[in-house]
Scaffold this active site. Structure first.
Site, PDB file in Angstrom:
ATOM      1  N   TYR A 205      43.689  36.788  40.524  1.00 48.18           N
ATOM      2  CA  TYR A 205      42.559  37.252  39.712  1.00 48.18           C
ATOM      3  C   TYR A 205      42.137  38.651  40.152  1.00 48.18           C
ATOM      4  O   TYR A 205      41.919  39.548  39.324  1.00 48.18           O
ATOM      5  CB  TYR A 205      41.408  36.262  39.875  1.00 48.18           C
ATOM      6  CG  TYR A 205      40.119  36.630  39.168  1.00 48.18           C
ATOM      7  CD1 TYR A 205      39.942  36.319  37.824  1.00 48.18           C
ATOM      8  CD2 TYR A 205      39.074  37.249  39.852  1.00 48.18           C
ATOM      9  CE1 TYR A 205      38.757  36.633  37.175  1.00 48.18           C
ATOM     10  CE2 TYR A 205      37.891  37.562  39.212  1.00 48.18           C
ATOM     11  CZ  TYR A 205      37.732  37.253  37.868  1.00 48.18           C
ATOM     12  OH  TYR A 205      36.563  37.574  37.226  1.00 48.18           O
TER      13      TYR A 205
ATOM     14  N   SER B  51      35.720  43.102  37.587  1.00 43.79           N
ATOM     15  CA  SER B  51      35.086  42.291  38.627  1.00 43.79           C
ATOM     16  C   SER B  51      35.118  43.072  39.923  1.00 43.79           C
ATOM     17  O   SER B  51      36.054  43.858  40.172  1.00 43.79           O
ATOM     18  CB  SER B  51      35.835  40.969  38.818  1.00 43.79           C
ATOM     19  OG  SER B  51      35.366  40.282  39.971  1.00 43.79           O
TER      20      SER B  51
ATOM     21  N   ARG C  77      30.719  31.417  25.404  1.00 49.82           N
ATOM     22  CA  ARG C  77      29.839  30.909  26.467  1.00 49.82           C
ATOM     23  C   ARG C  77      29.662  31.986  27.531  1.00 49.82           C
ATOM     24  O   ARG C  77      30.320  33.032  27.475  1.00 49.82           O
ATOM     25  CB  ARG C  77      30.430  29.653  27.114  1.00 49.82           C
ATOM     26  CG  ARG C  77      31.813  29.879  27.705  1.00 49.82           C
ATOM     27  CD  ARG C  77      32.461  28.602  28.196  1.00 49.82           C
ATOM     28  NE  ARG C  77      32.526  27.602  27.153  1.00 49.82           N
ATOM     29  CZ  ARG C  77      33.445  27.594  26.174  1.00 49.82           C
ATOM     30  NH1 ARG C  77      34.349  28.560  26.115  1.00 49.82           N
ATOM     31  NH2 ARG C  77      33.461  26.659  25.267  1.00 49.82           N
TER      32      ARG C  77
ATOM     33  N   ALA D 215      33.481  35.071  24.058  1.00 51.14           N
ATOM     34  CA  ALA D 215      32.043  35.072  23.743  1.00 51.14           C
ATOM     35  C   ALA D 215      31.507  33.699  23.361  1.00 51.14           C
ATOM     36  O   ALA D 215      30.376  33.587  22.896  1.00 51.14           O
ATOM     37  CB  ALA D 215      31.764  36.072  22.624  1.00 51.14           C
TER      38      ALA D 215
ATOM     39  N   LYS E   2      42.116  42.111  37.883  1.00 51.04           N
ATOM     40  CA  LYS E   2      40.896  42.885  37.643  1.00 51.04           C
ATOM     41  C   LYS E   2      41.026  44.309  38.193  1.00 51.04           C
ATOM     42  O   LYS E   2      40.471  45.259  37.624  1.00 51.04           O
ATOM     43  CB  LYS E   2      39.689  42.172  38.246  1.00 51.04           C
ATOM     44  CG  LYS E   2      39.329  40.874  37.520  1.00 51.04           C
ATOM     45  CD  LYS E   2      39.046  41.112  36.043  1.00 51.04           C
ATOM     46  CE  LYS E   2      38.517  39.870  35.366  1.00 51.04           C
ATOM     47  NZ  LYS E   2      38.143  40.114  33.953  1.00 51.04           N
TER      48      LYS E   2
END
Length: 251
Positions: free
Chosen positions: A155, A142, A15, A13, A159
């Site tokens: 990745y 994602s 950014r 959190a 996900k």
């Protein structure tokens, strides 16, 4: 749609999407633990939330791939704000590139943060939620985990694992009043999307052209969906996976 007086813990959190989620929950009256690998950023965001929204907020530096650090972070949040009512597992890492060019050390880090870190943080708050008879877990997955993404093979694998974890966990904890749902952002204006442009401007441009709404998402647009899932309005939703992608993926 209120999360007022709830305690929310948001990872990653400091950014981007995580910061936007923390801000939206604070704006709706939640106390927020801003957790991030970058402790300085976490503390800064927490101070801004407290001033902007007149809520309790604390910034905590934590590497979610470290189970000991996670337990200590949750203990600190509980001590300062109270038991966690809402967990948003947002923290993630990625390295853009062809799978055949990637190194095992890179795989290990992506898996450790994106998948194992999500499991570890969730496990750290579940006992308390179970004892109190309720809670909200929101996983930031994602669409790469639903349909795959070139240049993001590992990745995508993590996900996909996060999505499957959320569905299975939702079945186990529903009897305790705990809901678990996943949000799958499409291309969003963050540093991660910037990596895609650096890797291949052609790939970036093609992705944006393929979005029916003809633009990438703003982090606040992801935050709104998360805030809904954290609220009482979503009390009868669990085990679901929502794409927020401007129509790029319709699955």
């Amino acid at each position: 749609m209120s999360v007022r007086d709830k305690v929310a813990l948001v990872t990653g959190a400091g950014r981007g999407i995580g910061e936007a989620i923390a801000d939206r929950l604070a704006a709706q009256g939640a106390s927020v633990a801003v957790c991030d690998l970058d402790q300085e950023a976490a503390v800064k965001v927490a101070a801004q939330l407290a001033e902007r929204h007149s809520v309790r907020a604390t910034g905590v530096g934590v590497d979610i791939s470290d189970s000991v650090a996670v337990r200590k972070a949750v203990e600190r949040v509980t001590g300062e704000l109270g038991p966690v009512d809402i967990l948003v597992n947002n923290a993630a890492v990625d390295v853009i590139g062809r799978f055949v060019d990637s190194a095992e050390e890179t795989w290990d880090r992506i898996i450790a943060v994106n998948l194992r870190g999500t499991l570890t943080m969730t496990r750290a708050v579940l006992d308390s939620m179970t004892e109190r008879g309720g809670g909200r877990v929101v996983l930031i997955a994602s669409d790469a985990g639903r349909v795959g993404s070139s240049g993001e093979v590992v990745y995508s694998a993590t996900k996909g694992g996060v999505i499957a974890f959320g569905k299975a966990l939702a079945r186990e904890v529903a009897r305790h009043g705990i809901t678990v749902n996943s949000v799958c952002p499409g291309p969003t204006d963050t540093a991660l999307l910037g990596q895609v442009a650096e890797y291949s401007q052609k790939m970036y441009d093609a992705t944006v052209r393929a979005i029916p709404l003809r633009r990438v998402a703003r982090p606040a647009e992801i935050a709104g969906v998360v805030a809904f899932l954290a609220s009482d309005d979503a009390a009868y939703m669990t085990g679901q996976t929502l794409s927020v992608s401007g129509g790029l993926t319709m699955v």
